[in-house]
Write a protein that holds these residues in place. Structure first.
Motif, PDB file in Angstrom:
ATOM      1  N   SER A   1      17.052   8.960  37.532  1.00  0.00           N
ATOM      2  CA  SER A   1      15.875   8.347  37.053  1.00  0.00           C
ATOM      3  C   SER A   1      15.773   9.094  35.518  1.00  0.00           C
ATOM      4  CB  SER A   1      14.867   8.875  37.912  1.00  0.00           C
ATOM      5  OG  SER A   1      14.611   8.359  39.194  1.00  0.00           O
ATOM      6  N   ALA A   2      15.843  10.520  35.530  1.00  0.00           N
ATOM      7  CA  ALA A   2      15.838  10.915  33.994  1.00  0.00           C
ATOM      8  C   ALA A   2      16.817  10.484  33.093  1.00  0.00           C
ATOM      9  CB  ALA A   2      15.923  12.404  34.154  1.00  0.00           C
ATOM     10  N   VAL A   3      17.973  10.183  33.460  1.00  0.00           N
ATOM     11  CA  VAL A   3      19.277   9.581  32.583  1.00  0.00           C
ATOM     12  C   VAL A   3      18.792   8.334  32.263  1.00  0.00           C
ATOM     13  CG1 VAL A   3      21.562   8.914  32.405  1.00  0.00           C
ATOM     14  CG2 VAL A   3      20.854  11.157  33.346  1.00  0.00           C
ATOM     15  N   GLY A   4      18.348   7.397  33.405  1.00  0.00           N
ATOM     16  CA  GLY A   4      17.890   6.061  33.302  1.00  0.00           C
ATOM     17  C   GLY A   4      16.949   6.025  32.032  1.00  0.00           C
ATOM     18  N   ARG A   5      15.853   6.697  32.362  1.00  0.00           N
ATOM     19  CA  ARG A   5      14.806   6.784  31.182  1.00  0.00           C
ATOM     20  C   ARG A   5      15.215   6.926  29.821  1.00  0.00           C
ATOM     21  NH1 ARG A   5      11.999   9.408  35.290  1.00  0.00           N
ATOM     22  NH2 ARG A   5      12.399  11.472  34.452  1.00  0.00           N
ATOM     23  N   PHE A   6      16.175   8.022  29.596  1.00  0.00           N
ATOM     24  CA  PHE A   6      16.619   8.488  28.515  1.00  0.00           C
ATOM     25  C   PHE A   6      17.326   7.226  27.814  1.00  0.00           C
ATOM     26  CE2 PHE A   6      20.382   9.249  25.961  1.00  0.00           C
ATOM     27  CZ  PHE A   6      20.065   9.879  24.792  1.00  0.00           C
ATOM     28  N   TRP A   7      18.220   6.443  28.512  1.00  0.00           N
ATOM     29  CA  TRP A   7      18.802   5.269  28.026  1.00  0.00           C
ATOM     30  C   TRP A   7      18.023   4.078  27.687  1.00  0.00           C
ATOM     31  CZ3 TRP A   7      23.153   5.524  25.497  1.00  0.00           C
ATOM     32  CH2 TRP A   7      24.138   6.645  25.468  1.00  0.00           C
ATOM     33  N   ALA A   8      17.141   3.918  28.558  1.00  0.00           N
ATOM     34  CA  ALA A   8      16.049   2.838  28.368  1.00  0.00           C
ATOM     35  C   ALA A   8      15.306   3.114  26.962  1.00  0.00           C
ATOM     36  CB  ALA A   8      15.321   2.662  29.444  1.00  0.00           C
ATOM     37  N   GLU A   9      14.926   4.346  26.798  1.00  0.00           N
ATOM     38  CA  GLU A   9      13.948   4.421  25.475  1.00  0.00           C
ATOM     39  C   GLU A   9      15.197   4.709  24.306  1.00  0.00           C
ATOM     40  OE1 GLU A   9      11.033   7.716  25.532  1.00  0.00           O
ATOM     41  OE2 GLU A   9      11.517   7.960  27.703  1.00  0.00           O
ATOM     42  N   ALA A  10      16.379   4.948  24.699  1.00  0.00           N
ATOM     43  CA  ALA A  10      17.407   5.110  23.323  1.00  0.00           C
ATOM     44  C   ALA A  10      17.682   3.824  22.844  1.00  0.00           C
ATOM     45  CB  ALA A  10      18.719   5.789  24.042  1.00  0.00           C
ATOM     46  N   LEU A  11      17.816   2.599  23.820  1.00  0.00           N
ATOM     47  CA  LEU A  11      18.096   1.333  23.288  1.00  0.00           C
ATOM     48  C   LEU A  11      17.024   0.470  23.187  1.00  0.00           C
ATOM     49  CD1 LEU A  11      20.886   0.775  26.295  1.00  0.00           C
ATOM     50  CD2 LEU A  11      21.238   1.462  23.779  1.00  0.00           C
ATOM     51  N   GLY A  12      16.015   1.097  23.559  1.00  0.00           N
ATOM     52  CA  GLY A  12      14.545  -0.028  23.237  1.00  0.00           C
ATOM     53  C   GLY A  12      14.657  -0.909  24.486  1.00  0.00           C
ATOM     54  N   TRP A  13      15.250  -0.545  25.706  1.00  0.00           N
ATOM     55  CA  TRP A  13      15.013  -1.615  26.895  1.00  0.00           C
ATOM     56  C   TRP A  13      14.156  -0.934  27.946  1.00  0.00           C
ATOM     57  CZ3 TRP A  13      21.026  -2.604  27.729  1.00  0.00           C
ATOM     58  CH2 TRP A  13      21.529  -3.553  26.462  1.00  0.00           C
ATOM     59  N   SER A  14      14.251  -1.428  29.119  1.00  0.00           N
ATOM     60  CA  SER A  14      13.441  -0.985  30.114  1.00  0.00           C
ATOM     61  C   SER A  14      14.223  -0.602  31.313  1.00  0.00           C
ATOM     62  CB  SER A  14      12.552  -2.217  30.958  1.00  0.00           C
ATOM     63  OG  SER A  14      11.629  -2.600  29.810  1.00  0.00           O
ATOM     64  N   ALA A  15      13.603   0.497  31.977  1.00  0.00           N
ATOM     65  CA  ALA A  15      14.152   0.918  33.146  1.00  0.00           C
ATOM     66  C   ALA A  15      13.618   0.269  34.635  1.00  0.00           C
ATOM     67  CB  ALA A  15      14.078   2.448  33.255  1.00  0.00           C
ATOM     68  N   TYR A  16      14.521  -0.101  35.339  1.00  0.00           N
ATOM     69  CA  TYR A  16      13.964  -0.555  36.673  1.00  0.00           C
ATOM     70  C   TYR A  16      14.734  -0.005  38.048  1.00  0.00           C
ATOM     71  CZ  TYR A  16      13.417  -4.511  33.316  1.00  0.00           C
ATOM     72  OH  TYR A  16      13.276  -5.266  32.251  1.00  0.00           O
ATOM     73  N   ASN A  17      13.735   0.481  38.629  1.00  0.00           N
ATOM     74  CA  ASN A  17      14.338   1.159  39.928  1.00  0.00           C
ATOM     75  C   ASN A  17      14.925   0.181  40.854  1.00  0.00           C
ATOM     76  OD1 ASN A  17      13.976   3.793  39.028  1.00  0.00           O
ATOM     77  ND2 ASN A  17      11.822   3.640  39.675  1.00  0.00           N
ATOM     78  N   ALA A  18      16.178   0.267  41.373  1.00  0.00           N
ATOM     79  CA  ALA A  18      16.773  -0.620  42.219  1.00  0.00           C
ATOM     80  C   ALA A  18      17.227   0.173  43.348  1.00  0.00           C
ATOM     81  CB  ALA A  18      17.814  -1.334  41.716  1.00  0.00           C
ATOM     82  N   GLY A  19      16.679   0.702  44.384  1.00  0.00           N
ATOM     83  CA  GLY A  19      16.966   1.411  45.292  1.00  0.00           C
ATOM     84  C   GLY A  19      17.019   2.692  44.840  1.00  0.00           C
ATOM     85  N   VAL A  20      18.201   3.324  45.058  1.00  0.00           N
ATOM     86  CA  VAL A  20      18.557   4.900  44.464  1.00  0.00           C
ATOM     87  C   VAL A  20      19.150   4.704  43.222  1.00  0.00           C
ATOM     88  CG1 VAL A  20      19.139   5.642  46.953  1.00  0.00           C
ATOM     89  CG2 VAL A  20      21.135   4.936  45.522  1.00  0.00           C
ATOM     90  N   THR A  21      19.353   3.642  42.549  1.00  0.00           N
ATOM     91  CA  THR A  21      19.899   3.609  41.146  1.00  0.00           C
ATOM     92  C   THR A  21      18.744   3.210  40.288  1.00  0.00           C
ATOM     93  OG1 THR A  21      20.532   1.232  41.077  1.00  0.00           O
ATOM     94  CG2 THR A  21      22.009   2.927  42.242  1.00  0.00           C
ATOM     95  N   THR A  22      19.125   3.537  38.924  1.00  0.00           N
ATOM     96  CA  THR A  22      18.244   3.071  38.053  1.00  0.00           C
ATOM     97  C   THR A  22      18.981   1.951  36.870  1.00  0.00           C
ATOM     98  OG1 THR A  22      16.912   5.201  38.155  1.00  0.00           O
ATOM     99  CG2 THR A  22      16.743   3.901  36.000  1.00  0.00           C
ATOM    100  N   TYR A  23      18.302   0.867  36.982  1.00  0.00           N
ATOM    101  CA  TYR A  23      19.258   0.000  36.066  1.00  0.00           C
ATOM    102  C   TYR A  23      18.277  -0.300  34.838  1.00  0.00           C
ATOM    103  CZ  TYR A  23      21.172  -4.367  34.481  1.00  0.00           C
ATOM    104  OH  TYR A  23      21.853  -5.502  33.555  1.00  0.00           O
ATOM    105  N   VAL A  24      19.064  -0.282  33.464  1.00  0.00           N
ATOM    106  CA  VAL A  24      18.365  -0.078  32.564  1.00  0.00           C
ATOM    107  C   VAL A  24      19.189  -1.575  31.942  1.00  0.00           C
ATOM    108  CG1 VAL A  24      18.534   0.758  29.899  1.00  0.00           C
ATOM    109  CG2 VAL A  24      18.704   2.304  32.008  1.00  0.00           C
ATOM    110  N   GLY A  25      17.947  -2.279  31.329  1.00  0.00           N
ATOM    111  CA  GLY A  25      18.483  -3.776  30.753  1.00  0.00           C
ATOM    112  C   GLY A  25      17.233  -4.087  29.657  1.00  0.00           C
TER     113      GLY A  25
END
Length: 246
Positions: free
Chosen positions: A16-40
């Protein structure tokens, strides 16, 4: 028959934390999909995205052990001022400068919250239309061999092949590049970052996996158990997964 890369898979202790980092880094959004975090890209969950490769952050119990990952992301900058601003933004998010032996170069090397290296590039015309991720970069021993394998494995176009580098990109000429760089050293531990590939609708996943084996891919057991995807490694041992069509 061919496969398409659909996202970059990053293993993390705290997905979750790493997903949030990459979402903010890229200007994208983080979506929780089960145990994974998808950044798009912002605008609602679309998968697979027709242009960009998203990031799928998957929780694992082990921390990063490699001194340097063999796969990393290069981020694009539109100007020198943008590069400076982006580096400052990333450091505010928790990124740290790292020395991987790059010396005096015009790009900046950073690491994310769990030590995964990435580069913020100086402005380059070739990356002006890639989106925030300029390239997925893979360290390898033989770029020519990697171009042969990955050029057959995927539907992307091979743009450049030399003893030092191989470059591929979507046949539509959109999104990031996939680059293989000849790099000293050999792979010794599993990749923390890898590509996930997906068959096109109507294509047979099992037939695609067999085709990859014939090209030189080998089966890989990472303790994944009975899952819908197939884990393989390329001729130099870089892991990747073939996902099941949804």
């Amino acid at each position: 028959m061919a496969l398409r890369p659909v996202h970059v898979n990053i293993k993390a202790l705290d997905a979750s934390a790493v997903g949030r980092f990459w979402a903010e880094a890229l200007g994208w959004s983080a979506y929780n999909a089960g145990v994974t975090t998808y950044v798009g890209p912002v605008g609602g969950f679309v998968w697979p995205d027709p242009v960009f490769l998203g990031i799928d952050v998957v929780p694992v119990p082990e921390a990063k052990t490699a001194t340097k990952n063999r796969v990393h992301l290069d981020l694009a900058a539109s100007s020198a001022a943008h590069q400076t601003e982006l580096v400052a933004h990333l450091r505010d998010l928790g990124a740290k400068p790292v020395d991987v032996g790059q010396g005096d170069v015009p790009w900046t090397v950073l690491a994310d919250l769990e030590g995964n290296e990435f580069c913020v590039l100086e402005p380059r015309e070739v990356y002006r239309d890639t989106g925030p991720i300029a390239a997925i970069v893979v360290d390898c021993e033989d770029p020519r061999s990697m171009a042969r394998f990955w050029g057959e494995a995927m539907d992307w176009t091979v743009h450049e092949v030399s003893d030092g580098q191989a470059v591929l990109r979507s046949t539509a000429g959109v999104g990031p590049y996939l680059e293989f760089l000849r790099t000293p050293g050999v792979k010794t531990v599993p990749d923390r970052v890898h590509l996930d590939l997906l068959p096109y609708p109507g294509d047979d996943k099992a037939a695609e996996v067999e085709r990859l084996r014939a090209l030189g891919a080998t089966d890989l057991d990472l303790g994944q158990g009975d899952v819908a995807w197939t884990c393989l490694s390329d001729p130099e041992g870089h892991e990747f997964c073939v996902l099941a069509p949804s």
